[in-house]
Design a protein around this motif. Structure first.
Motif, PDB file in Angstrom:
ATOM      1  N   LEU A  96     -40.875 -78.520 -44.039  1.00  0.00           N
ATOM      2  CA  LEU A  96     -40.871 -77.450 -44.878  1.00  0.00           C
ATOM      3  C   LEU A  96     -39.430 -77.194 -45.341  1.00  0.00           C
ATOM      4  CD1 LEU A  96     -41.808 -74.963 -46.436  1.00  0.00           C
ATOM      5  CD2 LEU A  96     -42.052 -73.759 -44.161  1.00  0.00           C
ATOM      6  N   VAL A  97     -38.990 -77.307 -46.391  1.00  0.00           N
ATOM      7  CA  VAL A  97     -37.550 -76.676 -46.885  1.00  0.00           C
ATOM      8  C   VAL A  97     -37.830 -75.231 -47.567  1.00  0.00           C
ATOM      9  CG1 VAL A  97     -35.528 -77.288 -48.227  1.00  0.00           C
ATOM     10  CG2 VAL A  97     -36.715 -79.183 -47.063  1.00  0.00           C
ATOM     11  N   ASN A  98     -37.339 -74.309 -46.706  1.00  0.00           N
ATOM     12  CA  ASN A  98     -37.376 -72.798 -47.303  1.00  0.00           C
ATOM     13  C   ASN A  98     -35.984 -72.715 -48.388  1.00  0.00           C
ATOM     14  OD1 ASN A  98     -39.914 -71.667 -46.789  1.00  0.00           O
ATOM     15  ND2 ASN A  98     -39.073 -71.573 -44.699  1.00  0.00           N
ATOM     16  N   ASN A  99     -35.879 -73.126 -49.580  1.00  0.00           N
ATOM     17  CA  ASN A  99     -34.789 -73.136 -50.414  1.00  0.00           C
ATOM     18  C   ASN A  99     -34.828 -71.961 -51.553  1.00  0.00           C
ATOM     19  OD1 ASN A  99     -32.654 -74.284 -52.002  1.00  0.00           O
ATOM     20  ND2 ASN A  99     -34.277 -74.275 -53.499  1.00  0.00           N
ATOM     21  N   ALA A 100     -35.858 -71.523 -51.868  1.00  0.00           N
ATOM     22  CA  ALA A 100     -35.977 -70.597 -53.053  1.00  0.00           C
ATOM     23  C   ALA A 100     -35.185 -69.519 -52.670  1.00  0.00           C
ATOM     24  CB  ALA A 100     -37.371 -70.161 -53.299  1.00  0.00           C
ATOM     25  N   GLY A 101     -34.204 -68.851 -53.599  1.00  0.00           N
ATOM     26  CA  GLY A 101     -33.385 -67.774 -53.480  1.00  0.00           C
ATOM     27  C   GLY A 101     -32.857 -67.165 -54.694  1.00  0.00           C
ATOM     28  N   ILE A 102     -32.419 -66.031 -54.647  1.00  0.00           N
ATOM     29  CA  ILE A 102     -31.775 -65.469 -55.593  1.00  0.00           C
ATOM     30  C   ILE A 102     -30.389 -64.632 -55.168  1.00  0.00           C
ATOM     31  CG2 ILE A 102     -33.733 -65.127 -57.178  1.00  0.00           C
ATOM     32  CD1 ILE A 102     -33.335 -62.082 -56.428  1.00  0.00           C
ATOM     33  N   LEU A 103     -29.437 -64.401 -56.283  1.00  0.00           N
ATOM     34  CA  LEU A 103     -28.151 -63.730 -55.730  1.00  0.00           C
ATOM     35  C   LEU A 103     -27.752 -62.794 -56.826  1.00  0.00           C
ATOM     36  CD1 LEU A 103     -25.103 -65.728 -54.408  1.00  0.00           C
ATOM     37  CD2 LEU A 103     -24.703 -64.283 -56.454  1.00  0.00           C
ATOM     38  N   TYR A 104     -27.406 -61.669 -56.118  1.00  0.00           N
ATOM     39  CA  TYR A 104     -26.595 -60.648 -57.183  1.00  0.00           C
ATOM     40  C   TYR A 104     -25.309 -60.377 -56.355  1.00  0.00           C
ATOM     41  CZ  TYR A 104     -31.274 -59.795 -58.995  1.00  0.00           C
ATOM     42  OH  TYR A 104     -32.361 -59.610 -59.602  1.00  0.00           O
ATOM     43  N   SER A 105     -24.257 -60.289 -57.122  1.00  0.00           N
ATOM     44  CA  SER A 105     -22.919 -60.142 -56.756  1.00  0.00           C
ATOM     45  C   SER A 105     -22.344 -58.874 -57.353  1.00  0.00           C
ATOM     46  CB  SER A 105     -21.971 -61.350 -57.116  1.00  0.00           C
ATOM     47  OG  SER A 105     -21.910 -61.654 -58.514  1.00  0.00           O
ATOM     48  N   GLY A 106     -21.269 -58.369 -56.582  1.00  0.00           N
ATOM     49  CA  GLY A 106     -20.505 -57.297 -57.145  1.00  0.00           C
ATOM     50  C   GLY A 106     -20.637 -56.053 -56.130  1.00  0.00           C
ATOM     51  N   ARG A 107     -19.703 -54.959 -56.501  1.00  0.00           N
ATOM     52  CA  ARG A 107     -19.920 -53.933 -55.347  1.00  0.00           C
ATOM     53  C   ARG A 107     -21.424 -53.303 -54.919  1.00  0.00           C
ATOM     54  NH1 ARG A 107     -15.033 -51.786 -54.296  1.00  0.00           N
ATOM     55  NH2 ARG A 107     -15.993 -49.724 -53.495  1.00  0.00           N
ATOM     56  N   PHE A 108     -21.712 -53.167 -53.917  1.00  0.00           N
ATOM     57  CA  PHE A 108     -23.038 -52.664 -53.559  1.00  0.00           C
ATOM     58  C   PHE A 108     -23.614 -51.609 -54.304  1.00  0.00           C
ATOM     59  CE2 PHE A 108     -25.926 -49.976 -50.843  1.00  0.00           C
ATOM     60  CZ  PHE A 108     -26.693 -50.931 -50.323  1.00  0.00           C
ATOM     61  N   GLU A 109     -22.863 -50.524 -54.606  1.00  0.00           N
ATOM     62  CA  GLU A 109     -23.455 -49.481 -55.405  1.00  0.00           C
ATOM     63  C   GLU A 109     -23.507 -49.829 -56.834  1.00  0.00           C
ATOM     64  OE1 GLU A 109     -18.906 -48.727 -54.890  1.00  0.00           O
ATOM     65  OE2 GLU A 109     -20.545 -49.487 -53.914  1.00  0.00           O
ATOM     66  N   GLU A 110     -23.079 -50.796 -57.182  1.00  0.00           N
ATOM     67  CA  GLU A 110     -23.154 -51.153 -58.739  1.00  0.00           C
ATOM     68  C   GLU A 110     -24.513 -52.014 -58.944  1.00  0.00           C
ATOM     69  OE1 GLU A 110     -19.255 -52.739 -59.561  1.00  0.00           O
ATOM     70  OE2 GLU A 110     -18.455 -50.596 -59.754  1.00  0.00           O
ATOM     71  N   ILE A 111     -25.075 -52.453 -58.026  1.00  0.00           N
ATOM     72  CA  ILE A 111     -26.210 -53.368 -57.989  1.00  0.00           C
ATOM     73  C   ILE A 111     -27.480 -52.521 -58.063  1.00  0.00           C
ATOM     74  CG2 ILE A 111     -27.541 -55.117 -57.273  1.00  0.00           C
ATOM     75  CD1 ILE A 111     -24.707 -56.265 -56.044  1.00  0.00           C
ATOM     76  N   GLY A 112     -28.394 -52.456 -59.003  1.00  0.00           N
ATOM     77  CA  GLY A 112     -29.516 -51.574 -58.770  1.00  0.00           C
ATOM     78  C   GLY A 112     -30.421 -51.656 -57.555  1.00  0.00           C
ATOM     79  N   LEU A 113     -31.059 -50.586 -57.102  1.00  0.00           N
ATOM     80  CA  LEU A 113     -31.793 -50.809 -55.717  1.00  0.00           C
ATOM     81  C   LEU A 113     -32.773 -51.740 -55.939  1.00  0.00           C
ATOM     82  CD1 LEU A 113     -32.188 -49.583 -52.788  1.00  0.00           C
ATOM     83  CD2 LEU A 113     -33.823 -47.827 -53.894  1.00  0.00           C
ATOM     84  N   GLN A 114     -33.559 -51.609 -56.916  1.00  0.00           N
ATOM     85  CA  GLN A 114     -34.597 -52.647 -56.839  1.00  0.00           C
ATOM     86  C   GLN A 114     -33.977 -54.092 -56.802  1.00  0.00           C
ATOM     87  OE1 GLN A 114     -37.821 -51.453 -56.730  1.00  0.00           O
ATOM     88  NE2 GLN A 114     -38.240 -53.784 -56.496  1.00  0.00           N
ATOM     89  N   GLN A 115     -33.083 -54.168 -57.489  1.00  0.00           N
ATOM     90  CA  GLN A 115     -32.348 -55.664 -57.437  1.00  0.00           C
ATOM     91  C   GLN A 115     -32.029 -56.020 -55.757  1.00  0.00           C
ATOM     92  OE1 GLN A 115     -29.038 -55.009 -60.391  1.00  0.00           O
ATOM     93  NE2 GLN A 115     -29.884 -56.878 -61.225  1.00  0.00           N
ATOM     94  N   HIS A 116     -31.327 -55.169 -55.150  1.00  0.00           N
ATOM     95  CA  HIS A 116     -31.072 -55.331 -53.572  1.00  0.00           C
ATOM     96  C   HIS A 116     -32.405 -55.808 -52.955  1.00  0.00           C
ATOM     97  CE1 HIS A 116     -27.057 -54.372 -53.315  1.00  0.00           C
ATOM     98  NE2 HIS A 116     -27.493 -53.057 -53.895  1.00  0.00           N
TER      99      HIS A 116
END
Length: 271
Positions: A96-116
């Motif tokens: 089983l290769v668990n590969n699926a993933g996403i990434l958001y970058s930038g300052r913590f507070e500038e990324i939306g809570l729902q995105q986190h």
């Protein structure tokens, strides 16, 4: 979990089930396993992408060696349906290769809570759900293993990649724990830790580290490392495999230097 409907062409092949196989590392991993003669399950939320991949790879072979399907890794019911269909077709689940993933970058507070929260749901909960749902099938396959795609961001928390780094640190801890828990089943659980890889995830990424260290790994580099772990004897598998020289150096350094030095190094890289 019956294998009464096992496809005879798949019975004698080792099998791999890959999440996030529609693009990037997942797609390259599916291609690498298919080229090595494995029976490949390619799964992704983008059903069109994995169906096209399956058609492409099956056209290159004299037999149908790739099975594609839709899978949202945060959905336990979809996991169960996909794994049951795969196991009925093959009669085994070697990797089983668990590969699926996403990434958001930038300052913590500038990324939306729902995105986190969405990132953690996919990158961590998706791996937990996959491992939990796959265990009955892994237990029925001798010397099976799980390979989680972690990250060099799991070595030490990365500024500008806070939630992504947190998710990968959690995957690292889960990998270590399950490798201990599942050893009595004969199942190994390991991970790979690439640094930055030339995929859509790092396009327009906001992090000083990527400017300083660059992007030197391809998706094929990671895929080849994953296949190599599949072929090594279980007793000789490292739990963590950093990929690329910078990742190996950071991994070695983190184990040798005081915490405050690791903190300073990672802070400097991010500026």
């Amino acid at each position: 979990m019956s294998s009464k409907n096992t496809n005879l062409s798949a019975m004698n092949k080792k099998t791999v089930f890959i999440t996030g196989a529609g693009a990037g590392i997942g797609r390259a991993t599916a291609q690498a396993y298919a080229a090595a003669g494995w029976f490949v399950g390619a799964y992704d939320r983008d059903h069109v992408a994995v169906q096209a991949l399956a058609q492409e790879l099956n056209a290159q072979s004299s037999s149908q060696n790739v099975l594609a399907g839709a899978l949202d890794v945060t959905n336990a019911e979809q996991w169960q349906q996909a794994l049951e269909a795969f196991f009925q077709h093959t009669g085994r689940l070697d990797i089983l290769v668990n590969n699926a993933g996403i990434l958001y970058s930038g300052r913590f507070e500038e990324i939306g809570l729902q995105q986190h929260l969405n990132l953690l749901n996919i990158n961590l909960n998706g791996v937990i759900t996959g491992c939990y749902t796959a265990l009955p099938y892994l237990k029925q396959t001798p010397q099976s293993r799980v390979i989680n795609v972690s990250s060099a961001s799991a070595i030490y928390g990365q500024p500008s990649l806070s939630s992504y780094s947190a998710s990968k640190c959690a995957v690292r801890g889960l990998t270590e724990a399950l490798d201990n828990e599942w050893c009595h089943y004969g199942i190994r659980v390991v991970d790979v830790m690439p640094l930055f890889v030339q995929t859509a995830l790092v396009k327009d990424m906001q992090s000083g580290a990527i400017d300083k260290l660059g992007v030197h790994l391809s998706a094929d580099d990671v895929a080849q490392a994953i296949v190599k772990l599949s072929n090594r004897g279980a007793k000789f598998l490292p739990i963590h495999t950093p990929i690329g020289l910078p990742s190996r150096l950071l991994y070695s350094l983190a184990s040798l230097t005081p915490d405050r030095i690791n903190h300073w190094i990672n802070g400097r890289l991010a500026k």
